[in-house]
Design an enzyme around this catalytic site. Structure first.
Site, PDB file in Angstrom:
ATOM      1  N   LYS A  20      -1.938  -5.485  -4.995  1.00 53.75           N
ATOM      2  CA  LYS A  20      -0.944  -5.654  -6.050  1.00 53.75           C
ATOM      3  C   LYS A  20      -1.605  -6.159  -7.331  1.00 53.75           C
ATOM      4  CE  LYS A  20       3.095  -6.811  -3.204  1.00 53.75           C
ATOM      5  NZ  LYS A  20       3.902  -5.645  -3.570  1.00 53.75           N
ATOM      6  N   ARG A  29       7.787  -2.331   6.414  1.00 57.31           N
ATOM      7  CA  ARG A  29       8.421  -1.369   7.323  1.00 57.31           C
ATOM      8  C   ARG A  29       7.660  -1.245   8.639  1.00 57.31           C
ATOM      9  NH1 ARG A  29       8.106   3.198   2.837  1.00 57.31           N
ATOM     10  NH2 ARG A  29       8.312   1.307   1.576  1.00 57.31           N
TER      11      ARG A  29
HETATM   12  N1  BES Z   1       7.200  -7.005  -0.644  1.00 60.61           N
HETATM   13  C1  BES Z   1       7.162  -5.797  -1.369  1.00 60.61           C
HETATM   14  C2  BES Z   1       8.475  -5.466  -2.069  1.00 60.61           C
HETATM   15  C3  BES Z   1       8.936  -6.420  -3.143  1.00 60.61           C
HETATM   16  C4  BES Z   1       8.733  -6.115  -4.464  1.00 60.61           C
HETATM   17  C5  BES Z   1       9.661  -7.550  -2.826  1.00 60.61           C
HETATM   18  C6  BES Z   1       9.188  -6.971  -5.465  1.00 60.61           C
HETATM   19  C7  BES Z   1      10.125  -8.400  -3.805  1.00 60.61           C
HETATM   20  C8  BES Z   1       9.892  -8.113  -5.130  1.00 60.61           C
HETATM   21  C9  BES Z   1       6.833  -4.636  -0.443  1.00 60.61           C
HETATM   22  O1  BES Z   1       6.006  -4.941   0.631  1.00 60.61           O
HETATM   23  C10 BES Z   1       6.120  -3.609  -1.259  1.00 60.61           C
HETATM   24  O2  BES Z   1       5.049  -3.887  -1.719  1.00 60.61           O
HETATM   25  N2  BES Z   1       6.736  -2.427  -1.415  1.00 60.61           N
HETATM   26  C11 BES Z   1       6.161  -1.383  -2.156  1.00 60.61           C
HETATM   27  C12 BES Z   1       6.364  -0.101  -1.388  1.00 60.61           C
HETATM   28  C13 BES Z   1       5.574   1.057  -1.934  1.00 60.61           C
HETATM   29  C14 BES Z   1       4.106   0.821  -1.722  1.00 60.61           C
HETATM   30  C15 BES Z   1       6.013   2.309  -1.229  1.00 60.61           C
HETATM   31  C16 BES Z   1       6.864  -1.318  -3.502  1.00 60.61           C
HETATM   32  O3  BES Z   1       8.060  -1.571  -3.575  1.00 60.61           O
HETATM   33  O4  BES Z   1       6.187  -1.067  -4.491  1.00 60.61           O
HETATM   34 MN    MN Z   2       3.957  -4.835   0.154  1.00 64.88          MN
END
Ligand code: BES
Ligand code: MN
Ligand code: ZN
Length: 483
Positions: free
Chosen positions: A267, A341
């Protein structure tokens, strides 16, 4: 914080502050009339003026008894539109304001603000008021800050002892969840979080079983194991049980990523900073199971926590790895940041083995749900309309807002893999729905509702300080208590 209940007039309350509610259609209820007497008619004079219209979220503070005490008037908006959400929020604001002004002993005056009666209004006021006084002070050294120590509900009619107990249990459950989410990630790695949960379970009387990483390996839970491999702190699952008599078990499942760095698909700094909150689903399940136990709900509830830290260590799983999941399905990892997931898929498989009648999962699953719905609402996805209706009804009672989101054949289509049974992600388009479509495979024919709480779990709350919200706790409890 202590809770106390008193029947009668708020004029008799001798603490630091009294919180009372007003409607924008100006009708002074009984509680307000009493209070008005104690401040020489100041409330009646201000209601409906520019200083205080009684609109939802309006707030007015005036001294009582020559400044010894404060009256805090909070607007609810038009009487006909007031529901569980408004009452909780108004009580939260009022008590938060009282605390900000140094009050330690606070009363909330409750009459017939809720269409469903005094008891429902009082319960909402306690839960909201407790949330308004919530502070996370564990890491503040130096002089002890003060806060509200006792919250007294002054009601115009008797409130059943069972309702009082339920309200306190829910307030406790919400505070437990918020504490867990606010805890920094170095103090809640899966091993440490398990210790904390074991202590909570012991206090509330929940049965608590830990499924270690070794055991997960024997079982073949390849999803959660892969996510945890880049961390020095091994993953685990925790199973909490409340056996309140006969009938089938109902499952709650919480995403418990104690910190989400994204893994090798790292991230950005901004994206990573709030990722200690990526276990808010787990926190909600812990808080709700605590409350369900304390209330002594009839029925059987099992809460599964899927705990892992998503890091980039030498063993980290890679984009394009293929995993064999607990269900037996194979998954091609398309992005290591889609870790939630994977742990949930194994959690769903575990709950299916337990033979649960239905499941509700809570997860800070996708950034896309924040884009779609904002931070005040969570997405609800399902494979079963009846189950979804029950969850939505519970959410309404809890004043927690959800919005039905689709899982279409097109969303499932987006997950097709050329070498495995499914890919883990479906690209940017419809990101929350493709994530839910992935989970739906593992829920299979078990009635299932998925709450994507990524927006609502953690945010800046101008009315009560930044941080965890405890969202989901009360929805789960109301699902269990059916009222
Ligand atoms: N924990 C994150 C989602 C999230 C984003 C929670 C902002 C709270 C605030 C999750 O694990 C994630 O990183 N999701 C990705 C999925 C993508 C890689 C398909 C996302 O939402 O970017
Ligand atoms: Mn994530
Ligand atoms: Zn995550």
């Amino acid at each position: 914080m202590e809770f106390a209940w008193q029947m009668g007039s708020v004029a008799a309350f001798s603490g630091d502050a009294v919180v009372a509610f007003a409607f924008s259609d100006k009708t002074l209820d009984g509680a307000l009339k009493d209070l008005d007497g104690a401040c020489g008619g100041a409330l009646a004079r201000v209601c409906g003026t520019k200083a205080f219209k009684g609109e939802f979220e309006d707030l007015f503070v005036t001294p009582l008894r020559g400044g010894e005490q404060l009256a805090i008037l909070v607007g609810l908006g038009p009487r006909a539109e007031v529901g569980p959400f408004h009452l909780r929020r108004a009580a939260q604001q009022g008590v938060c304001k009282a605390q900000g002004l140094g009050s330690v002993q606070v009363a909330i005056a409750v009459a017939d603000q809720a269409p469903s009666g005094v008891e429902a209004a009082a319960e909402a006021a306690l839960i909201g008021g407790a949330a308004g006084a919530y502070q996370f002070r564990r890491y503040k050294s130096g002089a002890a800050e003060t806060g509200v120590e006792r919250l007294t509900l002054v009601t115009s009619a008797a409130v059943d002892a069972a309702v009082q107990r339920r309200a306190a249990a829910i307030a406790e459950g919400v505070a437990i969840a918020r504490d867990l989410v606010d805890t920094p990630p170095n103090d809640k790695t899966p091993d440490l979080l398990i210790k904390t949960v074991e202590e909570i379970a012991k206090r509330s009387g929940l049965a608590c079983e830990v499924i270690s990483a070794d055991r997960l390996r024997e079982m073949g839970a390849g999803g959660i194991l892969a996510v945890g491999r880049g961390s020095a702190h091994p993953p685990a699952m925790v199973v909490l049980r409340h056996d309140g008599g006969e009938g089938p078990w109902h499952g709650f499942l919480g995403k418990g990523i104690t910190f989400d760095s994204g893994g090798l698909d790292l991230k950005t700094q901004d994206g990573m900073f709030t990722m200690k909150s990526d276990m808010a689903g787990t926190a909600a399940v812990v808080g709700a199971m605590h409350a369900v136990r304390r209330i002594g709900v009839k029925g059987r509830y099992i809460g599964v926590l899927a705990l892992a830290e998503n890091m980039t260590g030498a063993g980290a799983y890679r984009p394009s790895d293929v995993l064999r999941m607990l269900s037996g399905d194979t998954v091609e990892v398309s992005n290591t940041d889609a870790e939630g997931r994977l742990v949930l898929a194994d959690g769903l498989a575990l709950l299916r083995r337990e033979g649960v009648q239905d499941v509700i999962d809570l997860a800070t699953l996708t950034g896309a749900i924040v884009v779609a719905l904002g931070t005040h609402r969570s997405g609800l996805f399902t494979n079963n309309e009846d189950h979804a209706s029950a969850v939505l009804a519970a959410g309404d009672l809890a004043g927690e807002r959800y919005w039905r989101m689709p899982i279409d054949p097109e969303h499932k289509e987006a997950l097709k893999s050329s070498i495995a049974d499914t890919k883990s992600t479906g690209g940017r388009a419809g990101g929350s729905s493709t994530a839910a479509a992935f989970l739906a495979r593992f829920a299979s024919d078990t009635p299932w509702a998925h709450l994507d709480i990524a927006g609502a779990a953690y945010r800046d709350q101008p009315e009560a300080g930044p941080g965890a919200t405890g969202v989901g706790v009360e929805t789960l409890v109301r699902f269990a208590t059916k009222g």
